[in-house]
Design a protein around this motif. Structure first.
Motif, PDB file in Angstrom:
ATOM      1  N   LYS A  55      15.127   1.934  -2.620  1.00  0.00           N
ATOM      2  CA  LYS A  55      13.932   3.180  -2.855  1.00  0.00           C
ATOM      3  C   LYS A  55      13.828   3.595  -1.439  1.00  0.00           C
ATOM      4  O   LYS A  55      13.352   3.246  -0.668  1.00  0.00           O
ATOM      5  N   TYR A  56      14.390   4.827  -1.034  1.00  0.00           N
ATOM      6  CA  TYR A  56      14.429   5.378   0.337  1.00  0.00           C
ATOM      7  C   TYR A  56      13.252   6.170   0.699  1.00  0.00           C
ATOM      8  O   TYR A  56      13.127   7.256   0.825  1.00  0.00           O
ATOM      9  N   VAL A  57      12.026   5.321   0.415  1.00  0.00           N
ATOM     10  CA  VAL A  57      10.685   5.819   1.023  1.00  0.00           C
ATOM     11  C   VAL A  57       9.942   4.755   1.391  1.00  0.00           C
ATOM     12  O   VAL A  57      10.319   3.415   0.795  1.00  0.00           O
ATOM     13  N   GLN A  58       9.110   4.883   2.509  1.00  0.00           N
ATOM     14  CA  GLN A  58       8.352   3.596   2.919  1.00  0.00           C
ATOM     15  C   GLN A  58       7.337   3.194   1.851  1.00  0.00           C
ATOM     16  O   GLN A  58       6.611   3.876   1.057  1.00  0.00           O
ATOM     17  N   SER A  59       7.542   1.881   1.551  1.00  0.00           N
ATOM     18  CA  SER A  59       6.856   1.374   0.589  1.00  0.00           C
ATOM     19  C   SER A  59       5.305   0.815   1.168  1.00  0.00           C
ATOM     20  O   SER A  59       5.159   0.523   2.254  1.00  0.00           O
ATOM     21  N   ASN A  60       4.372   0.820   0.210  1.00  0.00           N
ATOM     22  CA  ASN A  60       3.042   0.476   0.558  1.00  0.00           C
ATOM     23  C   ASN A  60       2.947  -0.787   0.190  1.00  0.00           C
ATOM     24  O   ASN A  60       3.129  -1.488  -0.869  1.00  0.00           O
ATOM     25  N   THR A  61       2.500  -1.663   1.233  1.00  0.00           N
ATOM     26  CA  THR A  61       2.564  -3.241   1.322  1.00  0.00           C
ATOM     27  C   THR A  61       1.105  -3.807   1.064  1.00  0.00           C
ATOM     28  O   THR A  61       0.774  -4.922   0.931  1.00  0.00           O
ATOM     29  N   ASN A  62       0.282  -2.779   0.572  1.00  0.00           N
ATOM     30  CA  ASN A  62      -1.302  -3.102   0.760  1.00  0.00           C
ATOM     31  C   ASN A  62      -1.532  -4.332  -0.088  1.00  0.00           C
ATOM     32  O   ASN A  62      -1.305  -4.537  -1.383  1.00  0.00           O
ATOM     33  N   GLY A  63      -2.065  -5.118   0.510  1.00  0.00           N
ATOM     34  CA  GLY A  63      -2.655  -6.402  -0.096  1.00  0.00           C
ATOM     35  C   GLY A  63      -1.541  -7.515  -0.503  1.00  0.00           C
ATOM     36  O   GLY A  63      -1.818  -8.852  -0.553  1.00  0.00           O
ATOM     37  N   MET A  64      -0.148  -7.133  -0.150  1.00  0.00           N
ATOM     38  CA  MET A  64       0.636  -8.136  -0.522  1.00  0.00           C
ATOM     39  C   MET A  64       0.937  -9.420   0.554  1.00  0.00           C
ATOM     40  O   MET A  64       1.586 -10.513   0.200  1.00  0.00           O
ATOM     41  N   PHE A  65       0.444  -9.115   1.820  1.00  0.00           N
ATOM     42  CA  PHE A  65       0.706 -10.191   2.769  1.00  0.00           C
ATOM     43  C   PHE A  65      -0.302 -11.358   2.671  1.00  0.00           C
ATOM     44  O   PHE A  65       0.103 -12.579   2.441  1.00  0.00           O
ATOM     45  N   THR A  66      -1.484 -10.958   2.098  1.00  0.00           N
ATOM     46  CA  THR A  66      -2.659 -11.944   1.673  1.00  0.00           C
ATOM     47  C   THR A  66      -1.936 -12.559   0.539  1.00  0.00           C
ATOM     48  O   THR A  66      -2.066 -13.804   0.333  1.00  0.00           O
ATOM     49  N   GLN A  67      -1.613 -11.853  -0.441  1.00  0.00           N
ATOM     50  CA  GLN A  67      -0.975 -12.489  -1.731  1.00  0.00           C
ATOM     51  C   GLN A  67       0.095 -13.493  -1.744  1.00  0.00           C
ATOM     52  O   GLN A  67       0.010 -14.606  -2.154  1.00  0.00           O
ATOM     53  N   ALA A  68       0.833 -13.167  -0.654  1.00  0.00           N
ATOM     54  CA  ALA A  68       1.988 -14.043  -0.275  1.00  0.00           C
ATOM     55  C   ALA A  68       1.536 -15.313   0.357  1.00  0.00           C
ATOM     56  O   ALA A  68       2.021 -16.336   0.057  1.00  0.00           O
ATOM     57  N   GLN A  69       0.318 -15.004   1.306  1.00  0.00           N
ATOM     58  CA  GLN A  69      -0.179 -16.254   1.712  1.00  0.00           C
ATOM     59  C   GLN A  69      -0.956 -17.161   0.914  1.00  0.00           C
ATOM     60  O   GLN A  69      -0.631 -18.446   1.105  1.00  0.00           O
ATOM     61  N   THR A  70      -1.282 -16.602  -0.219  1.00  0.00           N
ATOM     62  CA  THR A  70      -2.217 -17.464  -1.299  1.00  0.00           C
ATOM     63  C   THR A  70      -1.104 -18.250  -1.973  1.00  0.00           C
ATOM     64  O   THR A  70      -1.308 -19.402  -2.125  1.00  0.00           O
ATOM     65  N   PHE A  71       0.029 -17.627  -2.335  1.00  0.00           N
ATOM     66  CA  PHE A  71       1.002 -18.525  -2.882  1.00  0.00           C
ATOM     67  C   PHE A  71       1.683 -19.587  -2.074  1.00  0.00           C
ATOM     68  O   PHE A  71       2.048 -20.742  -2.543  1.00  0.00           O
ATOM     69  N   LEU A  72       1.908 -19.319  -0.687  1.00  0.00           N
ATOM     70  CA  LEU A  72       2.350 -20.145   0.130  1.00  0.00           C
ATOM     71  C   LEU A  72       1.328 -21.254   0.430  1.00  0.00           C
ATOM     72  O   LEU A  72       1.901 -22.504   0.396  1.00  0.00           O
ATOM     73  N   LYS A  73       0.117 -21.004   0.561  1.00  0.00           N
ATOM     74  CA  LYS A  73      -0.764 -22.185   0.688  1.00  0.00           C
ATOM     75  C   LYS A  73      -0.919 -22.889  -0.542  1.00  0.00           C
ATOM     76  O   LYS A  73      -1.178 -24.124  -0.695  1.00  0.00           O
ATOM     77  N   ALA A  74      -0.546 -22.501  -1.714  1.00  0.00           N
ATOM     78  CA  ALA A  74      -0.772 -23.354  -3.076  1.00  0.00           C
ATOM     79  C   ALA A  74       0.657 -24.189  -3.245  1.00  0.00           C
ATOM     80  O   ALA A  74       0.924 -24.747  -4.349  1.00  0.00           O
ATOM     81  N   GLY A  75       1.517 -23.843  -2.292  1.00  0.00           N
ATOM     82  CA  GLY A  75       2.890 -24.706  -2.254  1.00  0.00           C
ATOM     83  C   GLY A  75       3.890 -24.135  -3.131  1.00  0.00           C
ATOM     84  O   GLY A  75       5.004 -24.710  -3.461  1.00  0.00           O
ATOM     85  N   ARG A  76       3.760 -22.953  -3.771  1.00  0.00           N
ATOM     86  CA  ARG A  76       4.869 -22.194  -4.110  1.00  0.00           C
ATOM     87  C   ARG A  76       5.898 -21.713  -3.230  1.00  0.00           C
ATOM     88  O   ARG A  76       5.478 -21.400  -2.197  1.00  0.00           O
ATOM     89  N   LYS A  77       7.125 -21.701  -3.857  1.00  0.00           N
ATOM     90  CA  LYS A  77       8.244 -21.130  -2.866  1.00  0.00           C
ATOM     91  C   LYS A  77       8.091 -19.657  -3.064  1.00  0.00           C
ATOM     92  O   LYS A  77       7.634 -18.915  -4.216  1.00  0.00           O
TER      93      LYS A  77
END
Ligand SMILES: Cc1cc2nc3c(=O)[nH]c(=O)nc-3n(C[C@H](O)[C@H](O)[C@H](O)COP(=O)(O)OP(=O)(O)OC[C@H]3O[C@@H](n4cnc5c(N)ncnc54)[C@H](O)[C@@H]3O)c2cc1C
Ligand code: SF4
Ligand code: SF4
Ligand code: SF4
Length: 392
Positions: free
Chosen positions: A131-153
């Motif tokens: 999609k050739y438009v800048q994506s809005n990453t709002n909240g997704m870094f925190t969400q990824a961190q939550t999954f990582l801390k829970a041990g999910r790949k």
């Protein structure tokens, strides 16, 4: 604290906003439609953490890829739906098969471009295709961190600056994280995208409808006319209304993007491209395949995969692809996405000045494009593309 005095000093990754312990940073669009951080100085405690996670303030030196591949997915249906050779889907499916989560870029209900995540192969489909438009990453870094801390790949995909922003935000390496960047020419403005879509809706006879009720499908990289002559296709929701389809050489949004005019200011001196994001794997279009390995080129899509880490090497789906090792220099020929510094076109300022007052965004785009002489000079690979088609 973060203080953006030059727009080129912010790529809009959102890391500072997500990391701020006082939640005193908000991201707000400027007149060009790009998001920038604004600090509420009344609640800021001047801890400086926002500066520590900023990819523009914390540049890495470039690392070299440990392997460079020309590659295509053996699954023809998936390759057809993907922008290049469909390698992203294989990496993502592997993560999902291991109980993991995949972050990628999709359209939301109003056809805005956002980063989100999925947990099933069915949901993965919406991430396919650029999609050739800048994506809005709002909240997704925190969400990824939550999954990582829970041990999910976690597989996190995005532009190099988003990957760099994520890695700085996380502050430590996670064994369960795989990062996949798309090689990035630059990020077009969400505001210009919105205006372009409204104009397309009007041409399709559905102008004035809420965006959520206009299109049933949008593709930037439809391959029916071939991978190299890809088309942008806008399919209306309502039966009987006209589908708009044009090759990237005709689509106004793609023309102003590829003329380097509709790019975020930070993209002209990118802080994260070309081996500086810290990603495990980078994916690109292998535009030079016709010269490097013509026997592999069927004009249905070919990926260039650059492997930067041992983790990336382990994740690479050799058995589900046709893969050939290639030299980096040859592989990156004809590909604007590898240029770290781009000249700001003289037409850019006037183009953005006029986006609110113009009555027809497509006419405004056509009037803002460089004169043919400049275009010819700037798009060598397009000339090669035409020659390639003539040879067929
Ligand atoms: C803004 C942008 C500019 C690009 N510029 C170049 C270039 O100059 N040269 C080049 O060779 N390749 C470029 N690409 C990458 C290329 O278009 C393909 O995305 C890449 O080759 C992966 O293709 P695929 O067939 O493996 O998978 P696909 O299924 O096509 O993969 C889609 C992947 O792209 C990600 N993605 C889609 N849209 C965005 C977005 N707006 N922001 C961040 N990630 C996104 C998805 O999350 C997913 O990871 C660009 C991509 C984007 C999004
Ligand atoms: S200096 Fe600290 S409190 Fe202030 S905006 Fe940055 S992170 Fe937030
Ligand atoms: S580049 Fe990212 S971290 Fe740096 S100021 Fe911009 S949004 Fe914040
Ligand atoms: S060119 Fe660089 S700054 Fe611009 S979107 Fe791509 S990675 Fe980010």
């Amino acid at each position: 604290m973060i203080n953006i005095s030059q727009k080129a000093d912010c790529c809009g990754c959102t890391a500072c906003k997500e990391y701020c312990p006082k939640q005193c940073i908000s991201l707000q669009p400027d007149n060009e439609g790009y998001l920038y951080p604004i600090v509420d100085t009344t609640t800021c405690i001047d801890c400086g953490l926002c500066e520590k996670v900023c990819p523009v303030l914390n540049k890495n030196s470039a690392t070299e890829a440990i392997a460079v591949y020309a590659a295509k997915n053996n699954n023809e249906e998936v390759r057809e739906q993907s922008s290049s050779g469909g390698i992203f889907s294989l990496l993502a499916l592997q993560t999902l098969a291991e109980g993991g989560v995949v972050f990628g870029v999709r359209f939301d209900e109003e056809w805005k471009v956002v980063t989100h995540y999925c947990e099933t192969p069915e949901e993965l489909k919406v991430f396919r295709g650029s999609k050739y438009v800048q994506s809005n990453t709002n909240g997704m870094f925190t969400q990824a961190q939550t999954f990582l801390k829970a041990g999910r790949k976690v597989l996190f995909s995005g532009t190099p600056c988003q990957i760099k922003g994520l890695k700085l935000f996380l502050r430590k390496e996670y064994e369960n994280l795989l990062t996949v960047e798309v090689i990035c020419h630059g990020a077009p403005s969400p505001k210009v995208w919105e205006k372009h879509l409204q104009a397309i809706a009007e041409k399709s006879g559905i102008g004035g409808e809420p965006m959520s009720k206009t299109f049933s499908d949008i593709r930037f990289r439809d391959k029916r006319k071939g991978w190299k002559a890809f088309s942008c296709v806008y399919t209306p929701c309502q039966e009987g209304k006209k589908t708009q389809a044009s090759t990237f050489l005709e689509d106004p949004f793609m023309r102003i993007f590829l003329a380097d005019i509709n790019l975020r200011p930070s993209c002209y001196s990118c802080a994260a491209k070309s081996g500086r994001s810290g990603c495990d794997i980078a994916l690109a279009d292998f535009w030079a395949i016709g010269m490097v390995a013509p026997e592999l080129d069927d004009d249905r899509g070919m990926s260039l995969a650059l492997i930067y880490t041992e983790k990336g090497m382990k994740a690479y789906p050799h058995t589900k692809t046709i893969t050939q090792e290639v030299p980096y220099e040859k592989a990156t020929q004809w590909n604007g996405g590898f240029k770290e510094v781009l000249t700001v076109p003289q037409e850019r300022a006037k183009f953005f000045e006029g986006i609110d007052s113009c009555t027809d965004i497509h006419e405004h785009i056509l009037n803002s494009l460089p004169r043919p002489k400049v275009q010819k000079k700037e798009s060598k690979w397009k000339q090669w593309l035409r020659k390639w088609h003539l040879k067929k």
